[in-house]
Design an enzyme around this catalytic site. Structure first.
Site, PDB file in Angstrom:
ATOM      1  N   ASP A   9       0.804  -1.126  -0.034  1.00 43.33           N
ATOM      2  CA  ASP A   9       0.013  -0.065  -0.011  1.00 43.33           C
ATOM      3  C   ASP A   9       0.890   1.307   0.208  1.00 43.33           C
ATOM      4  O   ASP A   9       0.771   2.017   0.690  1.00 43.33           O
ATOM      5  CB  ASP A   9      -0.950   0.025   1.191  1.00 43.33           C
ATOM      6  CG  ASP A   9      -0.206  -0.040   2.415  1.00 43.33           C
ATOM      7  OD1 ASP A   9       0.905  -0.402   2.473  1.00 43.33           O
ATOM      8  OD2 ASP A   9      -0.981   0.242   3.520  1.00 43.33           O
ATOM      9  N   HIS A 243       9.718  -0.640   9.011  1.00 49.73           N
ATOM     10  CA  HIS A 243       8.672  -1.661   8.897  1.00 49.73           C
ATOM     11  C   HIS A 243       8.788  -2.703   7.643  1.00 49.73           C
ATOM     12  O   HIS A 243       9.153  -3.694   7.694  1.00 49.73           O
ATOM     13  CB  HIS A 243       7.226  -1.094   9.178  1.00 49.73           C
ATOM     14  CG  HIS A 243       6.940  -0.127  10.407  1.00 49.73           C
ATOM     15  ND1 HIS A 243       7.169  -1.057  11.566  1.00 49.73           N
ATOM     16  CD2 HIS A 243       6.343   0.871  10.584  1.00 49.73           C
ATOM     17  CE1 HIS A 243       6.817  -0.042  12.708  1.00 49.73           C
ATOM     18  NE2 HIS A 243       6.303   0.999  11.959  1.00 49.73           N
TER      19      HIS A 243
HETATM   20  C1  BDR Z   1       2.684  -0.682   8.849  1.00 51.05           C
HETATM   21  O1  BDR Z   1       1.590   0.114   8.633  1.00 51.05           O
HETATM   22  C2  BDR Z   1       1.805   1.047   7.368  1.00 51.05           C
HETATM   23  O2  BDR Z   1       1.577   2.278   7.867  1.00 51.05           O
HETATM   24  C3  BDR Z   1       3.177   0.707   6.885  1.00 51.05           C
HETATM   25  O3  BDR Z   1       3.244   0.897   5.715  1.00 51.05           O
HETATM   26  C4  BDR Z   1       3.455  -0.478   7.519  1.00 51.05           C
HETATM   27  O4  BDR Z   1       3.117  -1.540   6.656  1.00 51.05           O
HETATM   28  C5  BDR Z   1       3.288  -0.569   9.884  1.00 51.05           C
HETATM   29  O5  BDR Z   1       2.269  -0.924  11.144  1.00 51.05           O
HETATM   30 CA    CA Z   2       2.870  -0.759   4.173  1.00 51.04          CA
END
Ligand code: BDR
Ligand code: CA
Length: 318
Positions: A9, A243
Site C-alpha cells: 500500500d 517496518h
Molecule cells: C505498517 O503500516 C503502514 O503504515 C506501514 O506501511 C507498514 O506496512 C506498520 O504498522
Molecule cells: Ca505498508
C-alpha cells in the site's frame, strides 16, 4: 535468484522496501500488487507506477483491493503518517505507464500457477489481495514458496500495537483477511512490530543513505521528511522504524531474525479487533480456535544493527 511479488500500500516505508527489492542483486521482482491502506488504492497504484518509471523497474503493476473483505478497525487512510499522496507529499508527476488490466488477486493466482513452488510473496499492506486470491484458488497454499508479511504484534521486546494497544495497522485494516491468510497453510513468516520497531533509522542514517545511495538515497531522504515529522510528534525523536523493509530483510537474510513456530489467529471484532494472537504450546484449551491449524513463523528477535547495515550496503551497492 528469488522471484518476488511485492504486495503493498505504497506508503513511505513501503517505498523504502521497494527500493530494497529493486537494488537486491538476488531478487527478480516480477510484480507489484497494490491495495488501499496508507492511501487509497488509486494513490498507491499511482505511487507504484511513479516509482517503476522513476527507477526503471520492469515489474508489472496490478491494482488491487479498494476496501477490506471484512470490517476494519478505524476509518480512512493513514495520511497523517504518509501524507495525502502516500509519499510524504513530495511532488509527484503523473506516470506515463499504466497498471495491467488484470486485478491484483487474479494476477497473484496466475503468477503463482505459472511459477509453482518458486514464488516468494512479500506482503506489507492489508492481507486483502491475498485473502481474495485464496478465495479464487484454494490450492494456493501448496503452490506459494513462501509468504513474508509485515504485520501484527505479539508483545515481544516490549512492543504493543500502533492503532490500538494490541493491533498493528496492516492487520487492523482487514483482520478477517489476515486471519484467513495466517490459517491457510501458506508457508508464512510474520515480521511484526516486535522486530520492526527494534530496527530504527535516525537522521544520521538517512544522511548516510543520501550520500551513498544515489537517486534512491535522495528519494528516501525526500519522502522521509513527512514520516520523521510524524514520529517526532508521537515519540519526540526524529527517527522511524523500518517496518516494510524488514520483511525484505527477512526474505534475503532470515539468519538476522529469531523465529518461533506458532498458530496465529486474528481477533476480528470487539475491543481486541486486529490483535494477532499466537499459540506455540499446542495445549488443549477450552477453545478449539488454535487447534490443528497450520503454524506461521513469528519473528521474535532481530539483529537490528545488521539489518540497518544490510539495507545501507544493498542500496549503496557497497
Ligand atoms: C505498517 O503500516 C503502514 O503504515 C506501514 O506501511 C507498514 O506496512 C506498520 O504498522
Ligand atoms: Ca505498508
Amino acid at each position: 535468484m528469488k522471484k518476488v511479488i511485492f504486495d503493498t500500500d505504497i506508503g513511505i516505508d513501503d517505498a523504502m522496501a521497494l527500493l530494497f527489492l529493486h537494488h537486491a542483486p538476488d531478487v527478480d521482482l516480477i510484480a507489484i500488487t497494490t491495495g488501499f491502506g496508507n492511501a487509497s488504492v488509486s494513490n498507491t497504484t499511482r505511487n507504484a507506477l511513479y516509482m517503476k518509471e522513476l527507477f526503471n523497474m520492469s515489474a508489472a503493476v496490478y491494482a488491487g483491493a479498494a476496501t477490506p473483505v471484512g470490517s476494519a478497525l478505524g476509518e480512512g487512510y493513514a495520511d497523517f503518517v504518509h501524507g495525502k499522496n502516500g509519499l510524504g507529499d513530495i511532488p509527484i508527476t503523473t506516470p506515463m505507464c499504466e497498471a495491467e488490466a488484470m486485478p491484483a488477486a487474479e494476477a497473484i493466482v496466475e503468477l503463482v500457477r505459472a511459477n509453482p513452488h518458486a514464488l516468494s510473496v512479500v506482503a506489507v499492506g492489508r492481507m486483502t489481495n491475498l485473502a481474495m486470491a485464496l478465495a479464487l484458488d484454494p490450492e494456493l497454499p501448496s503452490l506459494v514458496k513462501e509468504l513474508i508479511v509485515m504485520g501484527g504484534v505479539f508483545g515481544y521486546n516490549g512492543h504493543r500495537g500502533n492503532v490500538s494497544p494490541v493491533a498493528e495497522a496492516n492487520i487492523a485494516g482487514d483482520p478477517l483477511a489476515a486471519d484467513r491468510v495466517f490459517s491457510s497453510g501458506i508457508p508464512t513468516t510474520i515480521v511484526g512490530l516486535d522486530v520492526t520497531a527494534e530496527t530504527v533509522m535516525n537522521e544520521a542514517y538517512i544522511d548516510q543513505l543520501r550520500q551513498t545511495a544515489g537517486a534512491s538515497g535522495e528519494f528516501i531522504y525526500q519522502i522521509s521528511r513527512f514520516y520523521f515529522g510524524f514520529y517526532e510528534k508521537i515519540i519526540g525523536k526524529a527517527e522511524c522504524p523500518i517496518h516494510d523493509a524488514s520483511a525484505v530483510a527477512y526474505l534475503l537474510r532470515p539468519d538476522l531474525y529469531n523465529t518461533e513456530a506458532a498458530v496465529v489467529r486474528v481477533a476480528t471484532e470487539g475491543i481486541a479487533m486486529g490483535q494477532t494472537i499466537h499459540d506455540s504450546t499446542r495445549r488443549v484449551f477450552a477453545t478449539d480456535d488454535w487447534r490443528d491449524l497450520p503454524t506461521c513463523n513469528v519473528c521474535v528477535g532481530v539483529d537490528a544493527p545488521a539489518v540497518l547495515a544490510f539495507y545501507l550496503s544493498t542500496l549503496s551497492e557497497l
